[in-house]
Design a protein around this motif. Structure first.
Motif, PDB file in Angstrom:
ATOM      1  N   PHE A 147       1.189  -0.958  -0.008  1.00 25.19           N
ATOM      2  CA  PHE A 147       0.043  -0.238   0.115  1.00 25.19           C
ATOM      3  C   PHE A 147       0.913   0.827  -0.591  1.00 25.19           C
ATOM      4  CE2 PHE A 147      -3.073  -2.879   0.926  1.00 25.19           C
ATOM      5  CZ  PHE A 147      -4.304  -2.502   0.783  1.00 25.19           C
ATOM      6  N   ALA A 148       1.867   0.570   1.298  1.00 25.35           N
ATOM      7  CA  ALA A 148       2.621   2.418   1.026  1.00 25.35           C
ATOM      8  C   ALA A 148       3.748   2.341   0.503  1.00 25.35           C
ATOM      9  CB  ALA A 148       3.725   2.495   2.569  1.00 25.35           C
ATOM     10  N   GLY A 149       4.405   1.547  -0.559  1.00 23.80           N
ATOM     11  CA  GLY A 149       4.687   1.654  -1.532  1.00 23.80           C
ATOM     12  C   GLY A 149       4.146   2.166  -3.327  1.00 23.80           C
ATOM     13  N   TYR A 150       3.022   1.222  -3.723  1.00 22.81           N
ATOM     14  CA  TYR A 150       1.984   2.200  -4.621  1.00 22.81           C
ATOM     15  C   TYR A 150       1.858   3.694  -4.386  1.00 22.81           C
ATOM     16  CZ  TYR A 150      -1.171   2.437  -7.873  1.00 22.81           C
ATOM     17  OH  TYR A 150      -2.160   3.112  -8.975  1.00 22.81           O
ATOM     18  N   LEU A 151       1.555   3.979  -3.203  1.00 21.24           N
ATOM     19  CA  LEU A 151       0.989   5.494  -2.895  1.00 21.24           C
ATOM     20  C   LEU A 151       2.288   6.382  -3.189  1.00 21.24           C
ATOM     21  CD1 LEU A 151      -0.733   4.890   0.065  1.00 21.24           C
ATOM     22  CD2 LEU A 151      -1.498   5.445  -2.267  1.00 21.24           C
ATOM     23  N   LEU A 152       3.293   6.151  -2.597  1.00 28.71           N
ATOM     24  CA  LEU A 152       4.579   6.912  -3.340  1.00 28.71           C
ATOM     25  C   LEU A 152       4.573   6.343  -4.595  1.00 28.71           C
ATOM     26  CD1 LEU A 152       7.641   6.657  -0.715  1.00 28.71           C
ATOM     27  CD2 LEU A 152       8.061   6.886  -3.318  1.00 28.71           C
ATOM     28  N   THR A 153       4.535   5.616  -5.072  1.00 29.25           N
ATOM     29  CA  THR A 153       4.576   5.691  -6.552  1.00 29.25           C
ATOM     30  C   THR A 153       4.179   6.663  -7.539  1.00 29.25           C
ATOM     31  OG1 THR A 153       5.785   2.995  -6.274  1.00 29.25           O
ATOM     32  CG2 THR A 153       4.478   3.296  -8.886  1.00 29.25           C
ATOM     33  N   MET A 154       2.983   6.731  -6.737  1.00 31.34           N
ATOM     34  CA  MET A 154       1.528   7.653  -7.475  1.00 31.34           C
ATOM     35  C   MET A 154       1.548   9.416  -7.133  1.00 31.34           C
ATOM     36  SD  MET A 154       0.514   5.456  -9.635  1.00 31.34           S
ATOM     37  CE  MET A 154      -0.357   6.456 -10.296  1.00 31.34           C
ATOM     38  N   ILE A 155       3.102   9.212  -5.993  1.00 33.15           N
ATOM     39  CA  ILE A 155       2.725  11.171  -6.048  1.00 33.15           C
ATOM     40  C   ILE A 155       2.932  12.352  -7.499  1.00 33.15           C
ATOM     41  CG2 ILE A 155       4.585  12.534  -4.382  1.00 33.15           C
ATOM     42  CD1 ILE A 155       5.505  10.750  -2.505  1.00 33.15           C
ATOM     43  N   ALA A 156       1.843  12.316  -6.953  1.00 28.96           N
ATOM     44  CA  ALA A 156       2.118  13.523  -8.339  1.00 28.96           C
ATOM     45  C   ALA A 156       1.724  12.715  -9.445  1.00 28.96           C
ATOM     46  CB  ALA A 156       3.100  14.327  -8.420  1.00 28.96           C
ATOM     47  N   ALA A 157       1.446  11.764  -9.551  1.00 31.35           N
ATOM     48  CA  ALA A 157       1.087  11.092 -10.812  1.00 31.35           C
ATOM     49  C   ALA A 157      -0.425  12.253 -11.531  1.00 31.35           C
ATOM     50  CB  ALA A 157       0.189   9.886 -11.007  1.00 31.35           C
ATOM     51  N   PRO A 158       0.066  11.870 -12.859  1.00 26.66           N
ATOM     52  CA  PRO A 158      -0.440  12.474 -13.820  1.00 26.66           C
ATOM     53  C   PRO A 158      -2.416  11.386 -13.910  1.00 26.66           C
ATOM     54  CG  PRO A 158       1.147  12.343 -14.958  1.00 26.66           C
ATOM     55  CD  PRO A 158       1.780  11.372 -14.091  1.00 26.66           C
ATOM     56  N   ALA A 159      -3.456  12.436 -14.050  1.00 27.84           N
ATOM     57  CA  ALA A 159      -4.840  11.389 -13.361  1.00 27.84           C
ATOM     58  C   ALA A 159      -4.487  11.036 -14.402  1.00 27.84           C
ATOM     59  CB  ALA A 159      -5.328  12.928 -13.685  1.00 27.84           C
ATOM     60  N   GLY A 160      -5.617  10.319 -14.565  1.00 24.27           N
ATOM     61  CA  GLY A 160      -6.120   9.252 -15.561  1.00 24.27           C
ATOM     62  C   GLY A 160      -6.291   7.692 -15.043  1.00 24.27           C
ATOM     63  N   TRP A 161      -7.055   6.504 -15.624  1.00 24.60           N
ATOM     64  CA  TRP A 161      -6.514   5.043 -15.690  1.00 24.60           C
ATOM     65  C   TRP A 161      -4.880   5.026 -15.781  1.00 24.60           C
ATOM     66  CZ3 TRP A 161      -8.899   2.326 -11.998  1.00 24.60           C
ATOM     67  CH2 TRP A 161      -9.838   2.825 -10.850  1.00 24.60           C
ATOM     68  N   TRP A 169      -2.279   5.797 -16.376  1.00 25.51           N
ATOM     69  CA  TRP A 169      -1.377   6.244 -14.894  1.00 25.51           C
ATOM     70  C   TRP A 169      -1.611   5.566 -13.546  1.00 25.51           C
ATOM     71  CZ3 TRP A 169       2.970   7.864 -17.418  1.00 25.51           C
ATOM     72  CH2 TRP A 169       2.645   9.146 -18.636  1.00 25.51           C
ATOM     73  N   VAL A 170      -2.753   5.193 -13.676  1.00 29.28           N
ATOM     74  CA  VAL A 170      -3.025   4.186 -12.141  1.00 29.28           C
ATOM     75  C   VAL A 170      -2.504   2.809 -12.637  1.00 29.28           C
ATOM     76  CG1 VAL A 170      -4.861   3.341 -11.140  1.00 29.28           C
ATOM     77  CG2 VAL A 170      -4.799   4.754 -11.543  1.00 29.28           C
ATOM     78  N   VAL A 171      -2.838   2.133 -14.045  1.00 26.58           N
ATOM     79  CA  VAL A 171      -2.549   1.084 -13.939  1.00 26.58           C
ATOM     80  C   VAL A 171      -0.651   0.932 -14.298  1.00 26.58           C
ATOM     81  CG1 VAL A 171      -2.199  -0.553 -16.519  1.00 26.58           C
ATOM     82  CG2 VAL A 171      -4.347   0.364 -15.052  1.00 26.58           C
ATOM     83  N   ILE A 172      -0.400   2.038 -15.109  1.00 22.41           N
ATOM     84  CA  ILE A 172       1.230   2.308 -15.149  1.00 22.41           C
ATOM     85  C   ILE A 172       2.085   2.224 -14.343  1.00 22.41           C
ATOM     86  CG2 ILE A 172       3.637   3.528 -16.368  1.00 22.41           C
ATOM     87  CD1 ILE A 172       1.671   4.653 -18.893  1.00 22.41           C
ATOM     88  N   GLY A 173       1.689   2.553 -13.055  1.00 17.48           N
ATOM     89  CA  GLY A 173       1.865   2.756 -11.620  1.00 17.48           C
ATOM     90  C   GLY A 173       2.159   1.778 -10.990  1.00 17.48           C
ATOM     91  N   PHE A 174       1.239   1.472 -11.072  1.00 17.97           N
ATOM     92  CA  PHE A 174       1.346   0.259 -10.690  1.00 17.97           C
ATOM     93  C   PHE A 174       1.288  -0.868 -11.397  1.00 17.97           C
ATOM     94  CE2 PHE A 174      -1.355  -4.534 -11.199  1.00 17.97           C
ATOM     95  CZ  PHE A 174      -0.948  -4.802 -10.288  1.00 17.97           C
ATOM     96  N   CYS A 175       2.171  -1.491 -12.401  1.00 22.88           N
ATOM     97  CA  CYS A 175       2.782  -1.808 -13.443  1.00 22.88           C
ATOM     98  C   CYS A 175       4.254  -1.916 -12.968  1.00 22.88           C
ATOM     99  CB  CYS A 175       3.136  -1.340 -14.844  1.00 22.88           C
ATOM    100  SG  CYS A 175       0.814  -2.538 -15.681  1.00 22.88           S
ATOM    101  N   LEU A 176       4.717  -0.537 -13.189  1.00 22.63           N
ATOM    102  CA  LEU A 176       6.367  -0.182 -12.603  1.00 22.63           C
ATOM    103  C   LEU A 176       6.891  -0.595 -10.844  1.00 22.63           C
ATOM    104  CD1 LEU A 176       5.800   3.461 -13.771  1.00 22.63           C
ATOM    105  CD2 LEU A 176       8.171   1.608 -14.443  1.00 22.63           C
ATOM    106  N   PHE A 177       5.882  -0.745 -10.169  1.00 16.32           N
ATOM    107  CA  PHE A 177       6.137  -0.558  -8.889  1.00 16.32           C
ATOM    108  C   PHE A 177       6.052  -2.059  -8.901  1.00 16.32           C
ATOM    109  CE2 PHE A 177       4.275  -2.106  -4.437  1.00 16.32           C
ATOM    110  CZ  PHE A 177       5.292  -1.702  -3.837  1.00 16.32           C
TER     111      PHE A 177
END
Length: 160
Positions: A89-103, A105-113
């Motif tokens: 949870f913490a690692g993913y939320l860190l990944t998503m700090i100031a991420a661009p809006a939209g699904w 980026w949610v998926v890209i952040g998920f995959c990268l983490f």
């Protein structure tokens, strides 16, 4: 030897309930991935906050997570049981700090983490192997989140 944790154990203890990501860590297949997926709705709630509040929540989650993960591990008698996913949870939320809006980026952040959490490049692997207790459980995912955040930000910059 793998320690089997039951839903009764997780749902009867606030420590295990949080450490197991509200039950998502009970997934019999890829509990870390399940925990990261379970973090997405939390991200979607938190992303509506001002950046300073998002960062404050992440900091509190990370600091409290050291105790939660360490205590859950101690009670189970297993260091970093695969079902303990508060760190995801913490690692993913860190990944998503100031991420661009939209699904996307949610998926890209998920995959990268997930990539960096599974791959464990230096020093993630060293921390995972050598740092004991709740700090070690949390820190390797925080480091994986930093790698993923950096890649996400670079992708966003290049694609903007």
């Amino acid at each position: 030897m793998r320690t089997i944790v039951t839903a009764k154990t997780v749902f009867s203890s606030p420590v295990h309930f949080l450490a197991f990501g509200f039950g998502s860590g009970l997934s019999p297949f890829a509990p870390g991935t399940a925990g990261t997926l379970a973090a997405i709705p939390l991200y979607l709630l938190l992303v509506q906050l001002p950046l300073w509040a998002y960062l404050a929540v992440l900091l509190v989650m990370s600091l409290v997570g050291i105790w939660i993960c360490g205590e859950s591990s101690r009670r189970l008698g297993v260091h970093d049981h695969s079902g303990i996913v508060w760190d995801e949870f913490a690692g993913y939320l860190l990944t998503m700090i100031a991420a661009p809006a939209g699904w996307l980026w949610v998926v890209i952040g998920f995959c990268l983490f997930r990539l960096f959490d599974i791959w464990k490049p230096w020093p993630v692997k060293v921390v995972d192997r050598d740092v004991p207790g709740g700090l070690g459980i949390m820190l390797d995912d925080i480091l994986a989140g930093i790698y993923a955040w950096l890649c996400l930000q670079l992708l966003a910059y290049w694609l903007a």
